[in-house]
Motif scaffolding. Structure first.
Motif, mmCIF file in Angstrom:
data_model
loop_
_atom_site.group_PDB
_atom_site.id
_atom_site.type_symbol
_atom_site.label_atom_id
_atom_site.label_comp_id
_atom_site.label_asym_id
_atom_site.label_seq_id
_atom_site.Cartn_x
_atom_site.Cartn_y
_atom_site.Cartn_z
ATOM 1 N N UNK A 170 -22.979 39.452 -161.109
ATOM 2 C CA UNK A 170 -24.387 39.608 -161.483
ATOM 3 C C UNK A 170 -25.278 39.538 -160.246
ATOM 4 N N UNK A 171 -24.959 38.590 -159.335
ATOM 5 C CA UNK A 171 -25.746 38.465 -158.113
ATOM 6 C C UNK A 171 -25.618 39.729 -157.269
ATOM 7 N N UNK A 172 -24.379 40.278 -157.187
ATOM 8 C CA UNK A 172 -24.182 41.530 -156.446
ATOM 9 C C UNK A 172 -24.990 42.663 -157.070
ATOM 10 N N UNK A 173 -24.914 42.739 -158.415
ATOM 11 C CA UNK A 173 -25.635 43.807 -159.116
ATOM 12 C C UNK A 173 -27.147 43.664 -158.933
ATOM 13 N N UNK A 174 -27.634 42.425 -159.067
ATOM 14 C CA UNK A 174 -29.072 42.190 -158.874
ATOM 15 C C UNK A 174 -29.498 42.556 -157.471
ATOM 16 N N UNK A 175 -28.672 42.213 -156.499
ATOM 17 C CA UNK A 175 -29.007 42.524 -155.111
ATOM 18 C C UNK A 175 -29.073 44.038 -154.899
ATOM 19 N N UNK A 176 -28.084 44.757 -155.471
ATOM 20 C CA UNK A 176 -28.087 46.222 -155.346
ATOM 21 C C UNK A 176 -29.261 46.837 -156.086
ATOM 22 N N UNK A 177 -29.515 46.336 -157.298
ATOM 23 C CA UNK A 177 -30.630 46.885 -158.081
ATOM 24 C C UNK A 177 -31.969 46.617 -157.410
ATOM 25 N N UNK A 178 -32.106 45.412 -156.847
ATOM 26 C CA UNK A 178 -33.356 45.080 -156.164
ATOM 27 C C UNK A 178 -33.565 45.989 -154.963
ATOM 28 N N UNK A 179 -32.474 46.262 -154.233
ATOM 29 C CA UNK A 179 -32.584 47.172 -153.088
ATOM 30 C C UNK A 179 -32.963 48.570 -153.557
ATOM 31 N N UNK A 180 -32.321 49.020 -154.670
ATOM 32 C CA UNK A 180 -32.640 50.345 -155.214
ATOM 33 C C UNK A 180 -34.093 50.416 -155.672
ATOM 34 N N UNK A 181 -34.542 49.356 -156.342
ATOM 35 C CA UNK A 181 -35.938 49.317 -156.816
ATOM 36 C C UNK A 181 -36.899 49.364 -155.637
ATOM 37 N N UNK A 182 -36.594 48.569 -154.599
ATOM 38 C CA UNK A 182 -37.481 48.560 -153.428
ATOM 39 C C UNK A 182 -37.467 49.908 -152.720
ATOM 40 N N UNK A 183 -36.272 50.521 -152.629
ATOM 41 C CA UNK A 183 -36.198 51.848 -152.004
ATOM 42 C C UNK A 183 -36.995 52.868 -152.812
ATOM 43 N N UNK A 184 -36.851 52.795 -154.154
ATOM 44 C CA UNK A 184 -37.600 53.727 -155.015
ATOM 45 C C UNK A 184 -39.098 53.481 -154.921
ATOM 46 N N UNK A 185 -39.480 52.206 -154.851
ATOM 47 C CA UNK A 185 -40.903 51.892 -154.711
ATOM 48 C C UNK A 185 -41.441 52.433 -153.390
ATOM 49 N N UNK A 186 -40.654 52.244 -152.325
ATOM 50 C CA UNK A 186 -41.081 52.761 -151.015
ATOM 51 C C UNK A 186 -41.185 54.281 -151.044
ATOM 52 N N UNK A 187 -40.190 54.925 -151.704
ATOM 53 C CA UNK A 187 -40.205 56.382 -151.795
ATOM 54 C C UNK A 187 -41.402 56.864 -152.615
#
Length: 597
Positions: free
Chosen positions: A234-251
């Motif tokens: 779950x921690x791995x998934x949250x970390x990946x999802x958070x990175x994806x969300x931040x990347x999408x927000x930046x994009x």
């Protein structure tokens, strides 16, 4: 950790107890329902048996009540149940427990109503006569002997209650034994779980505090180990999802910031939810200042705010244009659509597009068409008029006829120049003109250009001069450069009084970024250009002195062609002028042209 262990033990015991109690209630209900269903089926069969074997008499006969009462009492002894005979109208004509004449009408009883609809009816209710809860089953019976009504059997539910009580006693004993066993097992289970769970809890708290690097260092193979593995996953998934969300927000933020069109989002509460950079620049506002505030705070752009208010109020798409002043006049096209999600209104999205330049170009195009029509009409009318005069024989004087023919020739030449300039300008603007670049020795180039135009200057006693560095070369299309300077020098001569001067000066310049350019200045001592006309001097068909321009044979397209040819060379042109003193046209062209890939 011990209090937690005790709590866990009690929780396990409570869960087992609740499960047992729930199971007991379920079993008791099933027992009660099955017993009642069995009673109901037996009673239904007994009614069917009675309807087939009983000797019926006419219900309206004087002895009917006595007869059916006697039959009810007799049958009740045999079936150990209460028997009641009831007419279709609800009148009791026989009962094994009570005098029928003292009983009220039964037409509203549930079992009679159901029996009338389905043939057999059932109900359970409390009997005031017998002072206990009873099961009633009524069957619709019709006989040729004059009976048309219901036979109802009722029986007490005491046996069902006794069975339930015995079941409860049995389950209570089993429950006590289970509680004792569950207490021991639960305590041991809780003891084995508390230590790893405490470790897992600490990691979970760190993850809750947004520390997604936290992991459970556990290698157990049991359920607790699986839980630890799940927490880590779950921690791995949250970390990946958070990175994806931040990347999408930046994009998304990058897209919004780099859009040429403005975005204005109004939420369902009529507050500004989002303003992108283009809107900030367009309306001179800041997202950080207006976000979360009412859109009415844009009131200094009154027309735009009123249009936004109309869209928010009607929740309908809008496609309109409005003029704002920020700081100058700007035309804004506003497109609005309601934002819907699952048929729920989420607000309004407004796209703001500045169309000032587009509208200006449309106006120029319209003016160009009008000017072309006008410019073509003038020489055509002149040619037609003088030709009709000559053809009509109205001119007999040879000198006059020759002057008319000269006018026709001059107007034809002017028409050819106009058509040629229009075609040339059209080719340039449609990007169909390609540069044929080569090194041009500027001193030889201007000797040739000035030599070509010197005859025209001599007629007005205008001196021509050029200051050009001897060894200066420039890369460019020589024919296009000649067209540029022939136009500029011709204009300078046409608008310079007799005895004046026209001068060309050339210098080499190095920009701060290291690129080399060549600056050309064509200056004259003519009448000058009014300040109000300077911004429009390069527009098609725009003339400062219209009367003089027409008399000189100008088409009004020369400077427009010059501007496009300069831009084709990746250069720039500007003009400086003072009335009565003269004008200077300044061109800056790159020394070398970049190769097109």
């Amino acid at each position: 950790m011990k209090p937690f262990r005790v709590r866990l033990t009690f929780i396990l015991i409570a869960l087992i107890g609740i499960s047992m109690i729930g199971a007991g209630f379920t079993m008791a209900q099933l027992f009660r329902d099955s017993h009642i269903n069995a009673l109901e089926e037996n009673m239904s069969r007994e009614i069917n048996l009675l309807s087939g074997t009983l000797d019926f008499v006419d219900m309206e006969a004087p002895e009917a009540v006595a007869y059916y009462t006697q039959q009810a009492e007799h049958i009740a002894k045999l079936t150990d149940s209460r028997i009641t005979f009831i007419t279709k109208a609800g009148r009791v004509i026989g009962d094994s427990e009570k005098n029928p004449l003292e009983m009220d009408n039964h037409s509203t009883r549930e079992e009679e109503i159901l029996a009338a609809e389905d043939g057999v009816g059932r109900s359970i209710r409390y009997s005031d006569t017998l002072d206990r809860k009873m099961l009633y089953v009524a069957g619709a019976v019709s006989s040729d002997q004059g009976f048309d009504g219901y036979i109802r059997l009722s029986m007490g539910l005491d046996a069902v209650s006794e069975g339930l009580n015995r079941a409860w006693l049995y389950m209570a004993g089993v429950l006590v034994l289970l509680f004792m066993a569950a207490t021991l097992v639960s305590y041991k289970v809780a003891s084995s779980m508390t230590s790893p769970l405490e470790q897992i809890t600490r990691v979970a708290r760190r993850i809750t505090d947004l520390d997604y690097d936290a992991r459970v260092p556990m290698r157990r193979k049991d359920e607790v180990g699986q839980l630890a593995t799940a927490i880590n996953a779950m921690a791995d998934s949250l970390q990946d999802q958070l990175k994806t969300i931040r990347d999408n927000e930046d994009l998304l933020q990058s897209v919004l910031d780099n859009m040429t069109g403005g975005i204005l989002m109004i939420n369902a509460e009529e507050k500004i939810a989002l303003v992108n950079r283009a809107t900030e620049k367009m309306l001179d506002i800041s997202n950080s200042e207006v976000a979360g505030h009412s859109y009415r705070e844009l009131k200094r752009h009154y027309e735009l705010t009123r249009l936004v208010e109309e869209g928010v109020s009607n929740k309908q798409p809008i496609h309109e244009e409005r003029t704002i002043y920020n700081p100058g006049e700007r035309i804004i096209r506003l497109d609005a659509v309601p934002m819907m999600q699952d048929d729920s209104y989420r607000g309004m999205l407004f796209l703001l597009q500045e169309v000032t330049e587009i509208r200006r170009l449309e106006k120029m195009r319209s003016e160009f068409v009008a000017n072309v029509s006008h410019e073509l009409k003038t020489p055509v009318a002149a040619v037609k008029g003088f030709a009709e005069t000559l053809l009509g024989g109205g001119v007999t004087d040879e000198k006059t006829a020759r002057s008319f023919l000269q006018i026709i020739y001059d107007e034809n030449e002017r028409l050819n120049r106009l058509i040629g300039d229009i075609l040339e300008l059209s080719k340039i603007e449609s990007k169909r003109v390609q540069l044929d670049c080569s090194p041009v020795h500027l001193i030889d180039f201007f000797d040739s250009v000035l030599g070509t135009i010197s005859k025209v200057a001599e007629k007005k006693n205008i001196s021509l001069s050029a200051e050009v560095p001897e060894e200066l070369f420039i890369e460019g299309d020589e024919d296009k450069l000649r067209q540029i300077f022939m136009n500029l020098l011709s204009n300078a001569i046409n608008y310079t009084h007799e005895g004046g001067s026209v001068k060309v000066s050339v210098i080499n310049r190095v920009k701060p970024d290291g690129t080399e350019t060549v600056v050309f200045t064509v200056s004259d001592t003519g009448m000058g250009i009014p300040r109000k006309d300077l911004p429009r001097i390069f527009e098609r068909f725009y003339r400062v002195d219209k009367a003089r321009s027409r008399s000189s044979g100008g088409t009004g397209l020369g400077l427009s062609i010059v501007k496009h040819l300069v831009e084709l060379h990746r250069g720039a042109i500007s003009v400086q002028s003072e009335l009565g003193i003269g004008s200077s046209f300044i061109l800056e062209l790159p020394l070398l042209q970049e190769e097109k890939l």
